[in-house]
Design a protein around this motif. Structure first.
Motif, PDB file in Angstrom:
ATOM      1  N   PRO A 147      32.204  38.527  72.775  1.00 41.02           N
ATOM      2  CA  PRO A 147      32.274  37.501  71.729  1.00 41.02           C
ATOM      3  C   PRO A 147      32.408  38.151  70.364  1.00 41.02           C
ATOM      4  N   HIS A 148      33.002  37.423  69.432  1.00 44.11           N
ATOM      5  CA  HIS A 148      33.118  38.003  68.086  1.00 44.11           C
ATOM      6  C   HIS A 148      31.898  37.627  67.244  1.00 44.11           C
ATOM      7  N   SER A 149      31.534  38.574  66.372  1.00 42.88           N
ATOM      8  CA  SER A 149      30.427  38.372  65.433  1.00 42.88           C
ATOM      9  C   SER A 149      30.958  38.581  64.034  1.00 42.88           C
ATOM     10  N   GLN A 150      30.243  38.055  63.063  1.00 37.10           N
ATOM     11  CA  GLN A 150      30.712  38.230  61.694  1.00 37.10           C
ATOM     12  C   GLN A 150      29.560  38.463  60.745  1.00 37.10           C
ATOM     13  N   ARG A 151      29.818  39.232  59.708  1.00 38.23           N
ATOM     14  CA  ARG A 151      28.851  39.348  58.603  1.00 38.23           C
ATOM     15  C   ARG A 151      28.816  38.006  57.894  1.00 38.23           C
ATOM     16  N   SER A 152      27.612  37.500  57.698  1.00 43.47           N
ATOM     17  CA  SER A 152      27.454  36.159  57.143  1.00 43.47           C
ATOM     18  C   SER A 152      26.460  36.203  56.002  1.00 43.47           C
ATOM     19  N   PRO A 188      23.157  33.223  69.344  1.00 46.36           N
ATOM     20  CA  PRO A 188      24.518  32.914  68.898  1.00 46.36           C
ATOM     21  C   PRO A 188      24.461  31.735  67.920  1.00 46.36           C
ATOM     22  N   MET A 189      25.283  31.793  66.870  1.00 46.24           N
ATOM     23  CA  MET A 189      25.168  30.763  65.822  1.00 46.24           C
ATOM     24  C   MET A 189      26.520  30.358  65.256  1.00 46.24           C
ATOM     25  N   PHE A 190      26.817  29.076  65.330  1.00 48.82           N
ATOM     26  CA  PHE A 190      27.830  28.512  64.455  1.00 48.82           C
ATOM     27  C   PHE A 190      27.226  28.449  63.050  1.00 48.82           C
ATOM     28  N   CYS A 191      28.063  28.209  62.063  1.00 45.12           N
ATOM     29  CA  CYS A 191      27.506  28.077  60.715  1.00 45.12           C
ATOM     30  C   CYS A 191      26.557  26.873  60.638  1.00 45.12           C
ATOM     31  N   GLU A 192      26.845  25.835  61.433  1.00 41.18           N
ATOM     32  CA  GLU A 192      25.948  24.652  61.442  1.00 41.18           C
ATOM     33  C   GLU A 192      24.554  25.034  61.949  1.00 41.18           C
ATOM     34  N   ASP A 193      24.533  25.887  62.998  1.00 46.22           N
ATOM     35  CA  ASP A 193      23.231  26.300  63.552  1.00 46.22           C
ATOM     36  C   ASP A 193      22.434  27.069  62.505  1.00 46.22           C
ATOM     37  N   ALA A 194      23.117  27.958  61.796  1.00 51.87           N
ATOM     38  CA  ALA A 194      22.422  28.775  60.788  1.00 51.87           C
ATOM     39  C   ALA A 194      21.867  27.886  59.674  1.00 51.87           C
ATOM     40  N   ALA A 215      33.929  30.060  57.637  1.00 53.29           N
ATOM     41  CA  ALA A 215      33.290  28.809  58.083  1.00 53.29           C
ATOM     42  C   ALA A 215      32.045  28.586  57.220  1.00 53.29           C
ATOM     43  N   ILE A 216      31.858  27.357  56.773  1.00 57.11           N
ATOM     44  CA  ILE A 216      30.816  27.075  55.779  1.00 57.11           C
ATOM     45  C   ILE A 216      30.019  25.834  56.176  1.00 57.11           C
ATOM     46  N   ALA A 217      28.709  25.900  55.974  1.00 58.76           N
ATOM     47  CA  ALA A 217      27.870  24.702  56.156  1.00 58.76           C
ATOM     48  C   ALA A 217      26.847  24.645  55.032  1.00 58.76           C
ATOM     49  N   GLN A 218      26.519  23.434  54.626  1.00 58.51           N
ATOM     50  CA  GLN A 218      25.533  23.243  53.564  1.00 58.51           C
ATOM     51  C   GLN A 218      24.501  22.215  54.015  1.00 58.51           C
ATOM     52  N   SER A 219      23.318  22.382  53.505  1.00 54.28           N
ATOM     53  CA  SER A 219      22.260  21.416  53.784  1.00 54.28           C
ATOM     54  C   SER A 219      21.342  21.371  52.565  1.00 54.28           C
ATOM     55  N   ALA A 220      20.683  20.239  52.382  1.00 52.54           N
ATOM     56  CA  ALA A 220      19.819  20.126  51.211  1.00 52.54           C
ATOM     57  C   ALA A 220      18.675  19.179  51.505  1.00 52.54           C
ATOM     58  N   VAL A 227      20.933  24.802  50.746  1.00 53.84           N
ATOM     59  CA  VAL A 227      21.314  25.968  51.558  1.00 53.84           C
ATOM     60  C   VAL A 227      22.822  25.936  51.759  1.00 53.84           C
ATOM     61  N   ARG A 228      23.462  27.074  51.577  1.00 54.64           N
ATOM     62  CA  ARG A 228      24.901  27.170  51.870  1.00 54.64           C
ATOM     63  C   ARG A 228      25.112  28.457  52.659  1.00 54.64           C
ATOM     64  N   VAL A 229      25.686  28.329  53.849  1.00 52.96           N
ATOM     65  CA  VAL A 229      25.952  29.536  54.634  1.00 52.96           C
ATOM     66  C   VAL A 229      27.460  29.739  54.742  1.00 52.96           C
ATOM     67  N   VAL A 230      27.849  30.986  54.675  1.00 54.65           N
ATOM     68  CA  VAL A 230      29.264  31.355  54.782  1.00 54.65           C
ATOM     69  C   VAL A 230      29.403  32.388  55.893  1.00 54.65           C
ATOM     70  N   HIS A 231      30.150  32.022  56.919  1.00 52.43           N
ATOM     71  CA  HIS A 231      30.445  32.973  57.994  1.00 52.43           C
ATOM     72  C   HIS A 231      31.857  33.516  57.749  1.00 52.43           C
ATOM     73  N   ALA A 232      31.911  34.785  57.417  1.00 50.74           N
ATOM     74  CA  ALA A 232      33.212  35.417  57.134  1.00 50.74           C
ATOM     75  C   ALA A 232      33.878  35.715  58.473  1.00 50.74           C
ATOM     76  N   GLU A 233      34.557  34.732  58.983  1.00 52.98           N
ATOM     77  CA  GLU A 233      35.069  34.753  60.351  1.00 52.98           C
ATOM     78  C   GLU A 233      35.881  35.998  60.675  1.00 52.98           C
ATOM     79  N   SER A 234      35.656  36.531  61.879  1.00 52.66           N
ATOM     80  CA  SER A 234      36.556  37.597  62.333  1.00 52.66           C
ATOM     81  C   SER A 234      37.638  37.016  63.245  1.00 52.66           C
ATOM     82  N   LEU A 235      37.456  35.786  63.700  1.00 54.75           N
ATOM     83  CA  LEU A 235      38.505  35.107  64.479  1.00 54.75           C
ATOM     84  C   LEU A 235      39.600  34.594  63.545  1.00 54.75           C
TER      85      LEU A 235
END
Ligand SMILES: Nc1nc2c(ncn2[C@@H]2O[C@H](COP(=O)(O)OP(=O)(O)OP(=O)(O)O)[C@@H](O)[C@H]2O)c(=O)[nH]1
Length: 301
Positions: free
Chosen positions: A193-198, A250-256, A288-293, A275-283
């Motif tokens: 599976p691919h992983s990314q620095r997030s 394993p985490m989608f940006c939504e999970d994080a 990929a971005i998700a936000q929550s507040a 909260v704003r997470v950014v997954h710098a996709e390797s795919l």
């Protein structure tokens, strides 16, 4: 010439079309501060509102000089309030709101996952404070780097491994030793599976009357909730533990984003967060971005 003879343009009245100003001050003032028992080479933005439309300018030097007391005392809500109070006291009749932001990088020593090693990690932060008739408000901004393994990619990789297994062991009885060797071979891990620095960017508004700025505790809480923070010193044993942590989380940006939301909801002394997470996709070539507040509004510090 003594100072009494110097013209003071800032105090002179302006032309009749004058307008009150929301924020006037200075940004990126170099300043050493003390935070989490460290001396940090920080940068400050200092400002006040200019509520008197008839006054041409604020007194920049009074804000600048008020910052001096940040050099030696730990940065706390009480100290921020003291400095902001000084901004207002030196602009009596001109300003009703005072602002101060301090930016820097906090260095925290982090242990390796299994070996007895450790190393330093740098965490960019910003502390923004505002004082007005409603009292003191403080917002913290923190960035946390972590690794995210795509759960979809992990499932697809597992399927490829299953298919490879079915092909390689088709029509014959399974021998434990042979199977063990196959699992340890490159054929046994036919797909990865691919992983990314997030990066997670946290904005946290503190509840009133907090005695401390809980930066290290917030960083620990965020990293614990994600379970895969980037590492410092790494030997092979640590790398294997990191691979395990990624495989177990394993985490989608939504999970994080949801992990961080849950973790911050349980943290004492917070009145709102974003909260704003950014997954710098390797795919993909995009992120990929998700936000929550929680309890969040656009009011700023
Ligand atoms: N208000 C204002 N001051 C500026 C600006 N750019 C530079 N300054 C300078 O900031 C310096 C300090 O201003 P003040 O704090 O009013 O200095 P001062 O009049 O010697 O000090 P006080 O006697 O305390 O008022 C002055 O030399 C200004 O020219 C600006 O855009 N606005």
């Amino acid at each position: 010439m003594n100072s009494l003879a110097l013209p003071d343009v800032a105090s002179q009245p302006r032309a009749p079309q004058d307008i009150a100003l929301e924020w006037v001050g200075m940004q990126n003032i170099a300043l050493p501060v003390v935070l989490a028992d460290q001396r940090i080479a920080a940068f400050a933005d200092a400002g006040v509102s200019l509520d008197d439309p008839a006054t041409r300018g604020i007194h920049m030097s009074r804000l600048y000089l008020a910052l001096e007391c940040l050099e030696d005392r730990p940065l706390t809500p009480g100290l921020l309030k003291h400095v902001l109070g000084h901004f207002l006291a030196t602009h009596a009749g001109l300003s009703k709101r005072a602002f101060l932001a301090v930016r820097g990088e906090l260095l925290l020593k982090r242990p390796a996952l299994v070996s007895p090693l450790s190393g330093w990690k740098s965490y960019p932060f910003e502390v923004s404070a505002r004082l007005d008739a409603k009292g003191l408000r403080i917002e913290l901004k923190l960035d946390v780097d972590y690794s995210s393994t795509c759960p979809c990619s992990a499932a697809l990789a597992r399927q490829v491994i299953q298919q490879r297994f079915a092909e390689d062991f088709a029509g014959r009885p399974l021998q434990r030793a042979e199977l063990l060797a196959w699992l340890g071979s490159e054929r046994g891990i036919a797909a990865t599976p691919h992983s990314q620095r997030s990066v997670a960017s946290l904005r946290i508004r503190l509840a009133a009357d907090q005695g401390e700025l809980p930066l290290p505790a917030l960083l620990d809480t965020a990293e614990d909730s994600l379970a895969t923070p980037v590492q410092t010193a790494v030997k092979r044993g640590d790398e294997q533990a990191f691979a395990l942590a990624n495989g177990q989380n394993p985490m989608f940006c939504e999970d994080a984003a949801r992990r961080l939301h849950r973790a911050l909801s349980g943290f004492d002394g917070i009145r709102a967060f974003h909260v704003r997470v950014v997954h710098a996709e390797s795919l993909h070539a995009h992120d990929a971005i998700a936000q929550s507040a929680w309890n969040w509004s656009q009011e700023c510090c």
